[in-house]
Design a protein around this motif. Structure first.
Motif, PDB file in Angstrom:
ATOM      1  N   GLN A 426       0.797  -0.987   0.414  1.00 25.19           N
ATOM      2  CA  GLN A 426      -0.004   0.036   0.327  1.00 25.19           C
ATOM      3  C   GLN A 426       1.083   1.222  -0.293  1.00 25.19           C
ATOM      4  O   GLN A 426       2.024   1.750   0.536  1.00 25.19           O
ATOM      5  CB  GLN A 426      -1.034   0.044   1.376  1.00 25.19           C
ATOM      6  CG  GLN A 426      -1.712  -1.420   1.113  1.00 25.19           C
ATOM      7  CD  GLN A 426      -2.994  -0.646   0.354  1.00 25.19           C
ATOM      8  OE1 GLN A 426      -3.150   0.529  -0.457  1.00 25.19           O
ATOM      9  NE2 GLN A 426      -4.015  -1.675   0.620  1.00 25.19           N
ATOM     10  N   ALA A 437       0.516 -13.050   2.949  1.00 22.77           N
ATOM     11  CA  ALA A 437      -1.430 -11.845   2.153  1.00 22.77           C
ATOM     12  C   ALA A 437      -2.244 -13.204   2.515  1.00 22.77           C
ATOM     13  O   ALA A 437      -2.377 -13.937   1.609  1.00 22.77           O
ATOM     14  CB  ALA A 437      -0.922 -11.237   1.902  1.00 22.77           C
ATOM     15  N   ASP A 537      -4.466  -7.979  11.230  1.00 25.42           N
ATOM     16  CA  ASP A 537      -4.706  -7.355  10.460  1.00 25.42           C
ATOM     17  C   ASP A 537      -3.730  -7.948   8.777  1.00 25.42           C
ATOM     18  O   ASP A 537      -3.440  -7.365   8.569  1.00 25.42           O
ATOM     19  CB  ASP A 537      -3.769  -6.528  11.148  1.00 25.42           C
ATOM     20  CG  ASP A 537      -5.091  -5.626  12.073  1.00 25.42           C
ATOM     21  OD1 ASP A 537      -5.814  -5.751  11.486  1.00 25.42           O
ATOM     22  OD2 ASP A 537      -4.274  -5.282  13.004  1.00 25.42           O
ATOM     23  N   GLY A 539      -2.326  -8.563   5.636  1.00 25.45           N
ATOM     24  CA  GLY A 539      -2.610  -8.586   4.507  1.00 25.45           C
ATOM     25  C   GLY A 539      -3.153  -7.554   4.129  1.00 25.45           C
ATOM     26  O   GLY A 539      -3.416  -6.639   2.855  1.00 25.45           O
ATOM     27  N   GLU A 540      -2.873  -6.137   5.131  1.00 21.21           N
ATOM     28  CA  GLU A 540      -3.908  -4.872   5.623  1.00 21.21           C
ATOM     29  C   GLU A 540      -3.045  -4.541   4.594  1.00 21.21           C
ATOM     30  O   GLU A 540      -2.720  -3.160   3.725  1.00 21.21           O
ATOM     31  CB  GLU A 540      -3.622  -5.165   6.746  1.00 21.21           C
ATOM     32  CG  GLU A 540      -5.631  -5.064   6.614  1.00 21.21           C
ATOM     33  CD  GLU A 540      -6.115  -4.483   8.245  1.00 21.21           C
ATOM     34  OE1 GLU A 540      -4.969  -3.248   8.385  1.00 21.21           O
ATOM     35  OE2 GLU A 540      -6.924  -4.934   8.843  1.00 21.21           O
ATOM     36  N   GLU A 541      -1.427  -4.480   4.374  1.00 24.03           N
ATOM     37  CA  GLU A 541      -0.412  -3.384   3.742  1.00 24.03           C
ATOM     38  C   GLU A 541      -0.109  -3.909   2.470  1.00 24.03           C
ATOM     39  O   GLU A 541       0.590  -2.848   2.259  1.00 24.03           O
ATOM     40  CB  GLU A 541       0.974  -4.000   4.929  1.00 24.03           C
ATOM     41  CG  GLU A 541       1.328  -3.420   5.978  1.00 24.03           C
ATOM     42  CD  GLU A 541       2.778  -3.703   7.123  1.00 24.03           C
ATOM     43  OE1 GLU A 541       2.810  -3.684   7.927  1.00 24.03           O
ATOM     44  OE2 GLU A 541       3.105  -4.861   6.424  1.00 24.03           O
ATOM     45  N   ARG A 542      -0.671  -4.987   1.717  1.00 24.60           N
ATOM     46  CA  ARG A 542      -0.861  -5.380   0.473  1.00 24.60           C
ATOM     47  C   ARG A 542      -2.434  -4.738   0.118  1.00 24.60           C
ATOM     48  O   ARG A 542      -3.090  -5.180   0.546  1.00 24.60           O
ATOM     49  CB  ARG A 542      -0.535  -5.977  -0.244  1.00 24.60           C
ATOM     50  CG  ARG A 542       0.581  -7.147   0.782  1.00 24.60           C
ATOM     51  CD  ARG A 542       1.660  -7.995   0.044  1.00 24.60           C
ATOM     52  NE  ARG A 542       3.487  -8.305   0.637  1.00 24.60           N
ATOM     53  CZ  ARG A 542       3.925  -7.632  -0.308  1.00 24.60           C
ATOM     54  NH1 ARG A 542       4.130  -7.149  -0.931  1.00 24.60           N
ATOM     55  NH2 ARG A 542       5.070  -8.124   0.214  1.00 24.60           N
ATOM     56  N   GLU A 543      -2.335  -4.589  -1.814  1.00 26.09           N
ATOM     57  CA  GLU A 543      -3.116  -4.395  -1.906  1.00 26.09           C
ATOM     58  C   GLU A 543      -3.411  -5.828  -2.904  1.00 26.09           C
ATOM     59  O   GLU A 543      -3.117  -6.897  -2.422  1.00 26.09           O
ATOM     60  CB  GLU A 543      -2.131  -3.443  -3.298  1.00 26.09           C
ATOM     61  CG  GLU A 543      -2.415  -2.212  -3.304  1.00 26.09           C
ATOM     62  CD  GLU A 543      -1.149  -1.403  -4.494  1.00 26.09           C
ATOM     63  OE1 GLU A 543      -1.593  -2.192  -5.762  1.00 26.09           O
ATOM     64  OE2 GLU A 543      -1.244  -0.084  -4.707  1.00 26.09           O
ATOM     65  N   LYS A 544      -5.017  -5.975  -3.431  1.00 18.62           N
ATOM     66  CA  LYS A 544      -5.904  -7.194  -3.838  1.00 18.62           C
ATOM     67  C   LYS A 544      -5.281  -7.406  -5.009  1.00 18.62           C
ATOM     68  O   LYS A 544      -4.601  -6.523  -5.065  1.00 18.62           O
ATOM     69  CB  LYS A 544      -7.111  -6.481  -4.129  1.00 18.62           C
ATOM     70  CG  LYS A 544      -7.565  -5.440  -2.878  1.00 18.62           C
ATOM     71  CD  LYS A 544      -8.404  -7.047  -1.919  1.00 18.62           C
ATOM     72  CE  LYS A 544      -9.267  -6.502  -0.887  1.00 18.62           C
ATOM     73  NZ  LYS A 544      -8.822  -7.722   0.246  1.00 18.62           N
TER      74      LYS A 544
END
Length: 837
Positions: A426, A437, A537, A539-544
């Motif tokens: 992100q 993630a 939390d 996986g929140e640091e990466r985009e889809k």
């Protein structure tokens, strides 16, 4: 705030040292020369070893290497200096900038050594630099710029190399970072058809110094895995002593292992245990290596094959020139050692030949994608004698669109090994996110993405096989991982070290990185299977999941796959005559669909042409053997048609089709049209023929599959009929009867006429005195005598005189006219002669 202070210090230090460094300008260093004219490219300065890879307060830094005079004149008073900076890097991006030569060279001198005597052109001299870490005045944990520089007596620079000093003491020591290694055993497809290799490069790659040989032995981390031929027991070398250990090993790096060069603190810098490695294998490569264990053929000139096919506008023509090769002992040894090295470790695999799954799904070749996965699993289990982990998918290039993800999901995968372009961090994240993630699989299911960091991938994917590169590359690896560990974060993180599929590291570099992974105090080696998302939390640091445009552009294109589809049509036709659903060209087609051809189009076309030629050759091996013209001497007969199956390993089932060019003249009776022929066998089909009219007739002969599609070229058989047929006999008999009926009345009339003449002549002779006159010549059909002519009579002496005239002539004429009238009235045949005659 601390970061800002560090940046300010670096800027101030740089401004202060630039004038002092003006005298040393690497850009102005003498260009490498080749005094002997042999094309030497030896670097003027080589760094062969740096120990330890990370330093503590009590460490002793030791740097060894070589200086070479690459100029055309002697160099005097040569010295080598080790310099560093007192302020560490603050961002990972600074490592790239420093390595590429941006900014000033470090100028704080740590050690210097002078080389004895002048250095003549082409001459080399070794050097060793030593410095105590306690003298460097490093204050905090981090990675510091460093450099090794060589000067001549006048102060001119000879050469320089930039490197890094990871310092593990002082304030700010971070928590360790987990590292999971994925070790690739991959290559492009080596074969076209099953027996023909495009070149012989794979044999060299499997040797002890070859690319795949180095990857296997380094990844195995065991002296028991060796590609060298076994030496006799009495000649076996003893284990190396500490002084003889290769560079980068725990015994050689005494500063890391707590030897005499370092203090007690250095004992934390080496564990001596093996680092977990997950082997990523290409089943197609394993099959290629297995094929080398028996005799094979190598194409002499693949490009000539492609050019010849392009010139003809087709892939047909003469077979490519090949050279026969004996079985490779190196391939056998490599497979044996691979089975041992991979027996207990984690193994994941690509589809067979690293098939371009994304392209196959995009262009309607999903059946081939399914076949690539199933054949890949079968191949790994057969060759390595153990299965791969089917739950881990390796999308090509670490990129995956939704269709590809769904495909692998159907194949049983729940974990996907990706590059960070597929799931980037992100924008608000300032540190390196953890590799794992969660990944939505749809319908409420969730899988795991393991994302390899691109910068770390670039670092570990270096070649580093040239002299001096390994030591510098290992220091860069240590620096990169130290910077990741030192980033401000409170979470436990994992990095995945996943080199590219064509990774070609030097043996020293590959082994050194694994050793460093187990010895550097900020790294904690783990198996890939142990890496799972954790925490709410995660996986929140990466985009889809995303599929960048470059992923689509890189796929095998429509035009290329259209050619493969045409080839698949010929393969399907060939397969249609094989029993038991065999598909011998399936591996060859999958090799042509490999994602490796994305970047190697020069070999892709020759490979396709060679496969097309192989398919046509095998199709031609099922054929009707040429037959000499047949002669039928009677109305019916039986002929034999010989069909051959010259395939060595396949039973075929075909239909024979026969068609007479003129069915009214020559008809074909019943025969066995469905035929099954074993490998290398021939069979004869007997056919009944019947003819009605003599002459030559052609029979067209074809072989078809069970669906009626022709599978071979049409053959023509000439049949010559020489015996009379029954219909012809009937017609001839009727004609003869008609002729007899038509000629009989005329023959009877002629017989009656002749008889009447004889009777008349006999009566005239009786009335004239009893002397029977000579019998006149019988007139022919024109009513004229056969001897003499009209108006001529015979005399007693044998001479002739004119016919009598006057009353005698008239009487003769009257008599003849009356006879003619009687003949004209005679229409009833014999028995109607006038009674007075």
């Amino acid at each position: 705030m601390r970061r800002i202070v560090h940046i300010g210090a670096v800027v101030a230090t740089t401004a202060a040292v630039i004038p002092a460094l003006a005298a040393f300008n690497p850009a102005q260093a003498p260009a490498p020369a080749d005094p002997d004219g042999g094309g030497s490219t030896t670097a003027p300065l080589i760094v062969e070893e740096i120990t330890p890879k990370s330093i503590g307060r009590s460490s002793t830094i030791r740097i060894t290497g070589q200086v070479t005079n690459t100029t055309g004149s002697a160099l005097r008073d040569v010295s080598v200096r080790f310099s560093y900076e007192t302020y560490p890097f603050t961002e990972r991006s600074e490592l790239d900038a420093f390595s590429s030569g941006e900014g000033a060279q470090p100028d704080v001198e740590a050690a210097e050594v002078e080389l004895g005597g002048p250095l003549e052109p082409g001459e080399s001299a070794d050097y060793t630099l030593r410095a105590d870490a306690s003298d460097l005045a490093l204050s905090s944990w981090g990675v510091y710029p460093a450099a090794v520089q060589a000067f001549d007596g006048s102060g001119d620079g000879i050469g320089a190399e930039r490197t890094f000093l990871p310092y593990r003491s002082g304030d700010g020591a971070p928590a360790s970072v987990q590292i999971a290694w994925v070790w690739p055993l991959m290559d492009r497809p080596q074969r076209a058809d099953e027996d023909t290799f495009l070149d012989n490069s794979l044999v060299q790659s499997l040797g002890p110094e070859g690319r795949l040989g180095r990857l296997l032995t380094a990844g195995a981390q065991s002296d028991e895995v060796s590609l060298e031929p076994e030496a006799p027991a009495e000649e076996a070398s003893p284990p190396p002593s500490a002084a003889e250990s290769p560079s980068g090993s725990p015994s050689a790096s005494s500063g890391e292992a707590g030897g005499s060069a370092g203090g007690a603190e250095d004992s934390t810098d080496g564990t001596g245990s093996d680092v977990p490695v997950t082997w990523a294998v290409d089943p197609g490569l394993l099959a290629d290596i297995e094929r080398l264990t028996s005799p094979y053929r190598v194409t002499d000139d693949p490009q000539a094959v492609a050019e010849a096919a392009a010139g003809r506008g087709t892939s047909g023509g003469d077979a490519a020139a090949t050279t026969s090769e004996e079985a490779s002992p190196g391939a056998r040894i490599w497979l044996e050692q691979a089975r041992a090295a991979l027996a207990d470790g984690s193994v994941v695999s690509t589809p067979y030949a690293s098939a371009d799954i994304a392209a196959l799904l995009r262009h309607g070749l999903s059946e081939d994608a399914d076949a690539a996965v199933s054949l890949g699993r079968e191949t790994v289990e057969r060759v390595l004698e153990r299965p791969a982990d089917d739950t881990v998918a390796l999308p090509r290039g670490g990129l995956m669109n939704t269709a590809t993800r769904e495909f692998y999901q159907r194949q049983g995968a729940g974990t996907f090994l990706l590059r960070d372009d597929a799931m980037p961090a992100q924008s608000w994240v300032e540190h390196t996110p953890t590799a794992q993630a969660p990944l939505s699989l749809g319908k409420g299911e969730e899988g795991t993405a393991l994302v390899a960091d691109s910068s770390l991938t670039d670092v570990v994917s270096r070649n580093a096989s040239d002299p001096g590169e390994a030591a510098l590359a290992q220091q860069r690896f240590a620096a990169e991982t130290a910077m990741i560990a030192g980033e401000d974060t409170d979470t436990k993180r994992t990095v995945v070290a996943y080199p590219t599929s064509g990774w070609n590291p030097g043996a020293e570099y590959a082994a050194g990185m694994l050793e460093a992974s187990g010895s550097l105090p900020w790294l904690e080696p783990v198996d890939l299977s142990e890496v799972e998302p954790s925490g709410p939390d995660a996986g929140e640091e990466r985009e889809k999941l995303t599929y960048p445009k470059r992923g689509t552009r890189a796929e095998l294109g429509k035009d290329y796959l259209s050619e493969i589809k045409d080839l698949r049509g010929r393969v399907r036709l060939f397969n249609s005559i094989l029993v038991d659903g065999e598909d011998p060209f399936r591996p060859a087609v999958l090799r042509l669909e490999s994602a490796a051809w994305r970047h190697d189009r020069d070999l892709a076309r020759p490979a396709r042409v060679l496969v097309e030629q192989a398919v046509e050759r095998d199709m031609d091996k099922v054929r009707i053997l040429p037959t000499e013209p047949v002669t039928l001497a009677s109305a019916t007969g039986t002929i034999g048609i010989l069909i051959a199956n010259d395939l060595d390993n396949h039973t075929v089932r075909v239909n024979l089709s026969l068609l007479s060019e003129n069915p009214e003249r020559l008809s074909i009776g019943n025969y066995e049209d469905a035929i099954e022929i074993g490998p290398g066998r021939k069979t004869t089909v007997y056919v009944e023929l019947s003819t009605r009219v003599n002459g030559r007739t052609m029979i067209q002969m074809n072989l078809h599959n069970l669906s009626g599609e022709p599978i071979s070229e049409e053959q023509v058989l000439a049949v010559n009929a020489t015996g009379m047929g029954s219909q012809a006999l009937v017609i001839s008999g009727i004609g003869a009867l008609v002729l007899v009926v038509a000629l009989t009345p005329r023959a009877l009339r002629k017989w009656a006429r002749n008889r009447a003449r004889r009777d008349s002549a006999a009566g005239a002779a009786s009335a004239g005195g009893g002397e029977e006159p000579d019998e006149p010549d019988e007139p022919d059909d024109d009513g004229e005598a056969s001897a003499g002519g009209p108006g001529v009579q015979d005399n007693d002496d044998g001479s002739t005189s004119p016919a009598p005239t006057g009353s005698d002539a008239d009487s003769a004429s009257s008599a003849h006219t009356a006879e003619d009238e009687d003949e004209d009235d005679d229409e009833s045949g014999p028995g109607n002669t006038p009674a007075g005659r």
